[in-house]
Design a protein around this motif. Structure first.
Motif, mmCIF file in Angstrom:
data_model
loop_
_atom_site.group_PDB
_atom_site.id
_atom_site.type_symbol
_atom_site.label_atom_id
_atom_site.label_comp_id
_atom_site.label_asym_id
_atom_site.label_seq_id
_atom_site.Cartn_x
_atom_site.Cartn_y
_atom_site.Cartn_z
ATOM 1 N N ALA A 1 9.853 7.203 -7.298
ATOM 2 C CA ALA A 1 9.812 7.737 -5.933
ATOM 3 C C ALA A 1 9.645 6.622 -4.908
ATOM 4 N N ALA A 2 9.398 5.423 -5.373
ATOM 5 C CA ALA A 2 9.212 4.298 -4.458
ATOM 6 C C ALA A 2 10.572 3.725 -4.061
ATOM 7 N N THR A 3 11.331 4.485 -3.287
ATOM 8 C CA THR A 3 12.617 3.993 -2.804
ATOM 9 C C THR A 3 12.402 3.218 -1.520
ATOM 10 N N LEU A 4 13.351 2.355 -1.205
ATOM 11 C CA LEU A 4 13.200 1.544 0.001
ATOM 12 C C LEU A 4 12.986 2.420 1.227
ATOM 13 N N ARG A 5 13.766 3.491 1.332
ATOM 14 C CA ARG A 5 13.657 4.348 2.510
ATOM 15 C C ARG A 5 12.274 4.974 2.627
ATOM 16 N N ASP B 1 0.830 -1.205 0.000
ATOM 17 C CA ASP B 1 0.000 0.000 0.000
ATOM 18 C C ASP B 1 0.865 1.256 0.000
ATOM 19 N N ALA B 2 1.921 1.206 0.787
ATOM 20 C CA ALA B 2 2.827 2.351 0.829
ATOM 21 C C ALA B 2 3.466 2.578 -0.538
ATOM 22 N N VAL B 3 3.899 1.490 -1.157
ATOM 23 C CA VAL B 3 4.480 1.593 -2.497
ATOM 24 C C VAL B 3 3.487 2.262 -3.443
ATOM 25 N N CYS B 4 2.260 1.779 -3.417
ATOM 26 C CA CYS B 4 1.249 2.322 -4.318
ATOM 27 C C CYS B 4 1.001 3.800 -4.039
ATOM 28 N N GLY B 5 0.965 4.156 -2.779
ATOM 29 C CA GLY B 5 0.755 5.552 -2.436
ATOM 30 C C GLY B 5 1.838 6.444 -3.009
ATOM 31 N N LEU B 6 3.065 6.010 -2.869
ATOM 32 C CA LEU B 6 4.178 6.812 -3.387
ATOM 33 C C LEU B 6 4.136 6.908 -4.913
ATOM 34 N N ILE B 7 3.862 5.790 -5.562
ATOM 35 C CA ILE B 7 3.788 5.806 -7.022
ATOM 36 C C ILE B 7 2.686 6.752 -7.470
ATOM 37 N N ASP B 8 1.579 6.689 -6.791
ATOM 38 C CA ASP B 8 0.453 7.557 -7.137
ATOM 39 C C ASP B 8 0.850 9.023 -7.050
ATOM 40 N N GLU B 9 1.555 9.360 -5.982
ATOM 41 C CA GLU B 9 1.832 10.773 -5.742
ATOM 42 C C GLU B 9 3.037 11.301 -6.516
#
Lengths: 193, 193
Positions: free
Chosen positions: A29-33, A16-24
Motif C-alpha cells: 500500500a506504500a505507493t508513491l502517490r 513516517d508516512a511510509v511506515c503509517g501506510l505499511i502499518d495500516e
DNA sequence: GGCTTTCCGATGCGGCTGCATCGGTACCGG
DNA sequence: CCGGTACCGATGCAGCCGCATCGGAAAGCC
C-alpha cells in the motif's frame, strides 16, 4: 543559492508516512502517490528525495530500525538496572514490541522481514539492524553470567520475533506473550544459578 | 452434461503455482496472469475456479498449511518414537521448516503471516492452521511430563517461527537454528526431570 | 530589480492489475 | 450423428503503478 529545504527533515517525514501506510494496509500500500498524499507533499518532492521507490523503502526501514534501537537503548539507560538479569528482561520485552503502542512498529518490521525473504538487498539491511540488539543481549547475558551468551541471545531474539508475530496474528495477546518471554528468561536464570 | 473437468485437481494445480510464485518473488507477484501462466491454464480457467483473487490466495494458504501439517503427522507416525521427548524434537524441527527442501514453504508461510497482520480474514485462517500443531505439541509435552504443557507449546511454536524467519533472513543457518531449538528442548527436559 | 539557480507540482506515458464479457469449442446424452 | 450445454480462452475495460518530463515559482547574488 535559491530555495533550500531541509532534505533530511523531509525524508524523515516521508518515512513516517511510509511506515503509517505499511502499518495500516501493508507494504504494497506504500505507493508513491499515497505516500506523498499522507506526507502532505507532492509526488515530485518524494521523487526528489528518493531516486526510486526502493530507496525510499530502504530508508524507511532504517528509520524504523533506528527508532526501535534508540528506544531499547533509552530504556536501559533510564532504568537504573538493579541487575543485568532485570535489564535483560526489559530489553527483551522492548525488542518484542509487545506494548500496544508499538504494535505498529511490529507490523512494519514484520512486513519488511517477509519481503526480505525474497529481496536479498532488504535482507542485508535487516541483518545489519539485528546486529546491535544481538550484541546488546550478548553483553547483558554475559554480564549476568549465563553460559553460551551468544547462543542464548540468538534464541531470545528469535523467540521475541516469533512472539511478536503471534501477537500480530491474534493467536496470543501481548500479556501472555510477555509471560512466555519472562518464563523463558526465568528458566535461563534457574539454569545459570 | 458436456466437458467435465476435475475442479479439485485444477484448484490444487493452481494453488501450487501460487505457492511457487510467492516463494520466488513474494505474495504480490501472485497475479492472476502469472499464476495462470505458471499453472499452464488460461486466466479464464483460474477465474472459473476461484471467484476472486482473494479466494485463490485463501485456498493456497489452506493448501500449504495442510501440506505442512500432513508432513508433521507423517513424520510422527513413521518414526517409532522411542520417547515423547524425541518425538517432540522431530515435530518441532519439522514445524520450524528448517530443512532446505522446505525453505519454500517457510517463505510462503511467512508471506501469509505478514499479510495477515493487515488482513483479519487471513489472520483467522492462519490461527486455524496453528490450532492442530499446537494441540499436537501440547499432547507430546504432557506425555513427556512437562509442567505447563500449553505454555511450553506456545513458546515452542513462537520460537520455531522466529527461527524460521531468521533462517530466511540469512541471520542463522539451518543447522544453527536446529541447535538452538534442540538446546531449548534440552533445557526443558532438564527442568522436567 | 532583474537573473540565475534550485526546486517543485502537475501532467504524461507505457505497462500492469483484477475483473467482466462473450464467441467458439469440445463433449455427452440421446 | 447431432443438439445442447458446460467450459474456456481471448479480449476489453477502468484504474493504478513507478518513473520521466517540463514549465513555472521562489530565493540569493549582482
Amino acid at each position: 543559492m535559491p530555495k533550500q529545504v531541509d532534505h533530511e527533515e523531509r525524508r524523515r517525514r516521508i518515512a513516517d508516512a511510509v511506515c503509517g501506510l505499511i502499518d495500516e494496509r501493508g507494504l504494497e500500500a506504500a505507493t508513491l502517490r499515497d505516500v506523498a498524499a499522507r506526507a502532505e507533499v507532492s509526488m515530485g518532492a518524494v521523487q526528489r528525495c528518493f531516486r526510486t521507490k526502493d530507496e525510499m523503502l530502504r530508508f524507511a526501514l532504517r528509520h524504523i530500525g533506528d527508532r526501535i534501537a534508540d528506544r531499547v537503548r533509552a530504556r536501559l539507560l533510564a532504568g537504573p538496572a538493579q541487575s543485568a538479569a532485570s535489564a535483560l528482561g526489559h530489553a527483551a520485552t522492548e525488542l518484542a514490541l509487545l506494548r500496544a503502542e508499538h504494535r505498529a512498529e511490529a507490523r512494519i518490521w514484520l512486513a519488511f522481514v517477509a519481503r526480505a525473504a525474497v529481496d536479498p538487498g532488504l535482507a542485508e539491511l535487516l541483518r545489519a539492524g539485528y546486529a546491535e540488539p544481538e550484541d546488546l543481549l550478548v553483553r547483558l547475558l554475559a554480564e549476568a553470567g549465563a553460559p553460551g551468551a551468544r547462543r542464548e541471545a540468538r534464541t531470545l531474539l528469535a523467540l521475541a520475533d516469533g512472539l511478536t508475530a503471534h501477537v500480530l496474528l491474534g493467536r496470543l495477546d501481548a500479556e501472555e506473550a510477555g509471560e512466555l518471554l519472562h518464563a523463558h528468561l526465568a528458566a535461563l536464570w534457574a539454569r545459570t544459578a
